[in-house]
Design an enzyme around this catalytic site. Structure first.
Site, PDB file in Angstrom:
ATOM      1  N   ALA A   1      25.291 -14.685 124.656  1.00 29.62           N
ATOM      2  CA  ALA A   1      24.647 -15.679 123.789  1.00 29.62           C
ATOM      3  C   ALA A   1      25.401 -15.744 122.467  1.00 29.62           C
ATOM      4  O   ALA A   1      26.204 -14.863 122.148  1.00 29.62           O
ATOM      5  CB  ALA A   1      23.185 -15.286 123.529  1.00 29.62           C
TER       6      ALA A   1
ATOM      7  N   ASP B   1      12.261 -14.790 121.484  1.00 32.40           N
ATOM      8  CA  ASP B   1      11.018 -15.151 120.793  1.00 32.40           C
ATOM      9  C   ASP B   1      11.242 -16.257 119.761  1.00 32.40           C
ATOM     10  O   ASP B   1      10.285 -16.882 119.310  1.00 32.40           O
ATOM     11  CB  ASP B   1      10.427 -13.907 120.104  1.00 32.40           C
ATOM     12  CG  ASP B   1      11.397 -13.242 119.136  1.00 32.40           C
ATOM     13  OD1 ASP B   1      12.627 -13.318 119.371  1.00 32.40           O
ATOM     14  OD2 ASP B   1      10.951 -12.643 118.143  1.00 32.40           O
TER      15      ASP B   1
ATOM     16  N   TYR C   1      19.569 -21.530 116.303  1.00 34.14           N
ATOM     17  CA  TYR C   1      19.609 -20.510 117.354  1.00 34.14           C
ATOM     18  C   TYR C   1      18.451 -20.712 118.334  1.00 34.14           C
ATOM     19  O   TYR C   1      18.653 -20.812 119.552  1.00 34.14           O
ATOM     20  CB  TYR C   1      19.561 -19.112 116.724  1.00 34.14           C
ATOM     21  CG  TYR C   1      19.339 -17.982 117.705  1.00 34.14           C
ATOM     22  CD1 TYR C   1      20.347 -17.580 118.587  1.00 34.14           C
ATOM     23  CD2 TYR C   1      18.111 -17.306 117.753  1.00 34.14           C
ATOM     24  CE1 TYR C   1      20.131 -16.548 119.485  1.00 34.14           C
ATOM     25  CE2 TYR C   1      17.895 -16.271 118.646  1.00 34.14           C
ATOM     26  CZ  TYR C   1      18.905 -15.888 119.508  1.00 34.14           C
ATOM     27  OH  TYR C   1      18.686 -14.870 120.400  1.00 34.14           O
TER      28      TYR C   1
ATOM     29  N   LYS D   1      18.699 -21.940 122.215  1.00 30.45           N
ATOM     30  CA  LYS D   1      18.206 -21.038 123.270  1.00 30.45           C
ATOM     31  C   LYS D   1      17.127 -21.744 124.097  1.00 30.45           C
ATOM     32  O   LYS D   1      17.061 -21.579 125.317  1.00 30.45           O
ATOM     33  CB  LYS D   1      17.656 -19.746 122.660  1.00 30.45           C
ATOM     34  CG  LYS D   1      18.707 -18.817 122.054  1.00 30.45           C
ATOM     35  CD  LYS D   1      19.630 -18.175 123.068  1.00 30.45           C
ATOM     36  CE  LYS D   1      18.943 -17.173 123.954  1.00 30.45           C
ATOM     37  NZ  LYS D   1      19.910 -16.513 124.881  1.00 30.45           N
TER      38      LYS D   1
HETATM   39  N1  LIG Z   1      19.639  -9.249 119.446  1.00 36.76           N
HETATM   40  C1  LIG Z   1      18.357  -9.614 119.361  1.00 36.76           C
HETATM   41  O1  LIG Z   1      17.622  -9.208 118.458  1.00 36.76           O
HETATM   42  C2  LIG Z   1      17.770 -10.536 120.412  1.00 36.76           C
HETATM   43  C3  LIG Z   1      16.432 -10.911 120.292  1.00 36.76           C
HETATM   44  C4  LIG Z   1      15.879 -11.747 121.261  1.00 36.76           C
HETATM   45  C5  LIG Z   1      16.646 -12.195 122.317  1.00 36.76           C
HETATM   46  N2  LIG Z   1      17.948 -11.837 122.395  1.00 36.76           N
HETATM   47  C6  LIG Z   1      18.724 -12.351 123.523  1.00 36.76           C
HETATM   48  O2  LIG Z   1      19.110 -11.241 124.304  1.00 36.76           O
HETATM   49  C7  LIG Z   1      20.380 -11.489 124.913  1.00 36.76           C
HETATM   50  C8  LIG Z   1      21.320 -10.347 124.605  1.00 36.76           C
HETATM   51  O3  LIG Z   1      21.452 -10.262 123.192  1.00 36.76           O
HETATM   52  P1  LIG Z   1      22.398  -9.165 122.517  1.00 36.76           P
HETATM   53  O4  LIG Z   1      21.806  -8.842 121.196  1.00 36.76           O
HETATM   54  O5  LIG Z   1      22.721  -8.091 123.492  1.00 36.76           O
HETATM   55  O6  LIG Z   1      23.688 -10.057 122.240  1.00 36.76           O
HETATM   56  P2  LIG Z   1      25.140  -9.618 121.742  1.00 36.76           P
HETATM   57  O7  LIG Z   1      25.234  -8.171 121.493  1.00 36.76           O
HETATM   58  O8  LIG Z   1      25.483 -10.578 120.638  1.00 36.76           O
HETATM   59  O9  LIG Z   1      26.001  -9.940 123.023  1.00 36.76           O
HETATM   60  C9  LIG Z   1      26.251 -11.252 123.418  1.00 36.76           C
HETATM   61  C10 LIG Z   1      27.568 -11.227 124.147  1.00 36.76           C
HETATM   62  O10 LIG Z   1      27.882 -12.551 124.578  1.00 36.76           O
HETATM   63  C11 LIG Z   1      29.281 -12.662 124.486  1.00 36.76           C
HETATM   64  N3  LIG Z   1      29.701 -14.054 124.496  1.00 36.76           N
HETATM   65  C12 LIG Z   1      29.620 -14.943 123.481  1.00 36.76           C
HETATM   66  N4  LIG Z   1      30.168 -16.106 123.870  1.00 36.76           N
HETATM   67  C13 LIG Z   1      30.609 -15.955 125.132  1.00 36.76           C
HETATM   68  C14 LIG Z   1      31.281 -16.790 126.056  1.00 36.76           C
HETATM   69  N5  LIG Z   1      31.613 -18.044 125.741  1.00 36.76           N
HETATM   70  N6  LIG Z   1      31.590 -16.291 127.284  1.00 36.76           N
HETATM   71  C15 LIG Z   1      31.263 -15.020 127.588  1.00 36.76           C
HETATM   72  N7  LIG Z   1      30.629 -14.178 126.758  1.00 36.76           N
HETATM   73  C16 LIG Z   1      30.317 -14.646 125.542  1.00 36.76           C
HETATM   74  C17 LIG Z   1      29.599 -11.982 123.188  1.00 36.76           C
HETATM   75  O11 LIG Z   1      30.969 -11.722 123.090  1.00 36.76           O
HETATM   76  P3  LIG Z   1      31.641 -11.606 121.609  1.00 36.76           P
HETATM   77  O12 LIG Z   1      30.985 -10.436 120.977  1.00 36.76           O
HETATM   78  O13 LIG Z   1      33.065 -11.435 121.932  1.00 36.76           O
HETATM   79  O14 LIG Z   1      31.289 -12.900 120.925  1.00 36.76           O
HETATM   80  C18 LIG Z   1      28.757 -10.739 123.286  1.00 36.76           C
HETATM   81  O15 LIG Z   1      29.426  -9.729 123.985  1.00 36.76           O
HETATM   82  C19 LIG Z   1      20.815 -12.857 124.396  1.00 36.76           C
HETATM   83  O16 LIG Z   1      20.437 -13.851 125.323  1.00 36.76           O
HETATM   84  C20 LIG Z   1      20.010 -13.037 123.124  1.00 36.76           C
HETATM   85  O17 LIG Z   1      19.809 -14.402 122.809  1.00 36.76           O
HETATM   86  C21 LIG Z   1      18.535 -11.012 121.480  1.00 36.76           C
END
Ligand SMILES: NC(=O)c1ccc[n+]([C@@H]2O[C@H](COP(=O)([O-])OP(=O)(O)OC[C@H]3O[C@@H](n4cnc5c(N)ncnc54)[C@H](OP(=O)(O)O)[C@@H]3O)[C@@H](O)[C@H]2O)c1
Length: 282
Positions: free
Chosen positions: A52, A94, A117, A121
């Site tokens: 994401a 959320d 964002y 989403k």
């Molecule tokens: N973090 C939170 O607090 C939170 C809360 C609610 C929901 N979520 C959801 O939970 C999920 C996981 O979140 P997370 O915090 O683990 O995210 P994260 O650590 O930011 O990881 C997202 C990954 O997606 C990769 N990515 C971005 N663009 C891409 C592309 N075009 N092709 C392939 N990969 C790509 C990123 O690579 P790069 O690092 O190289 O950009 C990164 O490794 C997401 O769907 C997010 O929306 C997160």
């Protein structure tokens, strides 16, 4: 951050996992996504999308990139999964809600994102569910884990760096430990429930301020440190950010519970495990 804990949890559960990052597969390239679904990296029964554009504030000034990754890529993935005969698990947030609620959001609650964002989403969720394949969308919240930047690490760095700690005390949500979410996601895949939205977040609702204080307290307990700073509680207006955030975004776990999935462990227990997985302080 989630992807690495989730891949490990699937492997512990006996699944064979092919973990792909952007270097192997750029999800904004529909032909690359189609090749993945056609078996370029091996045959698979499930495709799990943890990728994401997660920089909530940057998304306000970079909406095209957020749209490509959060909305268009999931639509490519959903279409490709149908073509390749794979089921899809897609992770959402959320932040699709506006926070004007005083009870935990159910999966059926109307969405109304406050920023780019959340908006992108939400479009990603819609693309996945409307594609017509076998897909489950899991909304989670306030994630923290050892494999990425996250709020408890930032607070710890602020403390260890001797900075004054001020944290918003009037936004409430459910902090969610990546390893616990991973456990729930593996169970969901194994239960293979009907295609729909599911909510899965931590079992306690608290403010960012309470989360920060609990994070430092558990860190201090683990490392035998006696003095934990009192973090100053502030209001949202005292910490202006480019993106508006929901005031309250607790997610109801009832639908997952009805499938027999246990709620996530208490926050303090999760935080203790989280800190114990990080390298020892120098
Ligand atoms: N973090 C939170 O607090 C939170 C809360 C609610 C929901 N979520 C959801 O939970 C999920 C996981 O979140 P997370 O915090 O683990 O995210 P994260 O650590 O930011 O990881 C997202 C990954 O997606 C990769 N990515 C971005 N663009 C891409 C592309 N075009 N092709 C392939 N990969 C790509 C990123 O690579 P790069 O690092 O190289 O950009 C990164 O490794 C997401 O769907 C997010 O929306 C997160």
């Amino acid at each position: 951050m989630l992807g690495r804990d989730l891949a490990a949890a699937f492997e512990r559960g006996g699944w064979e996992v092919v973990g792909l990052d952007i270097a192997e597969l750029d999800l904004t390239d529909p032909s690359a996504v189609a090749r993945m679904a056609a078996g370029e990296f091996g045959e698979a029964s499930w495709c799990v999308n943890c990728a994401a554009y997660t920089a909530v504030d940057h998304a306000e000034s970079d909406p095209d990139a957020a749209l490509r990754i959060n909305a268009l890529a999931p639509s490519y993935i959903a279409q490709a999964c149908i073509a390749g005969g794979m089921k899809l698990l897609h992770v959402s947030t959320d932040f699709v809600f506006d926070g004007i609620s005083d009870e935990p959001y159910s999966e059926e609650a109307p969405t109304h994102p406050l920023g780019v964002y959340g908006q992108t989403k939400m479009q990603g969720e819609e693309a996945v569910l409307q594609a017509g394949g076998r897909a489950i969308v899991v909304r989670t919240a306030w994630l923290y884990g050892p494999h990425g930047k996250c709020f408890p690490k930032s607070i710890l760095n602020g403390w260890l760096g001797g900075r004054r700690l001020r944290v918003v005390a009037d936004q409430f949500g459910n902090p969610t430990y990546t390893a616990e979410l991973a456990r729930v996601l593996v169970q969901l895949v194994e239960l293979d429930p009907p295609g729909a939205i599911y909510h899965a977040s931590g079992s306690e609702t608290m403010s960012w301020h309470a989360f920060a204080q609990t994070a430092l307290t558990t860190y201090a307990e683990l490392h035998g440190t006696e003095l934990v700073p009192e973090i100053e509680p502030i209001r949202t207006e005292d910490w202006p950010t480019p993106a508006r955030r929901p005031r309250y975004s607790a997610l109801s776990f009832a639908k997952c519970a009805s499938l027999g999935i246990a709620p996530m462990r208490p926050t303090r227990e999760c935080l203790r495990e989280f800190w114990s997985r990080l390298p020892e302080p120098a």
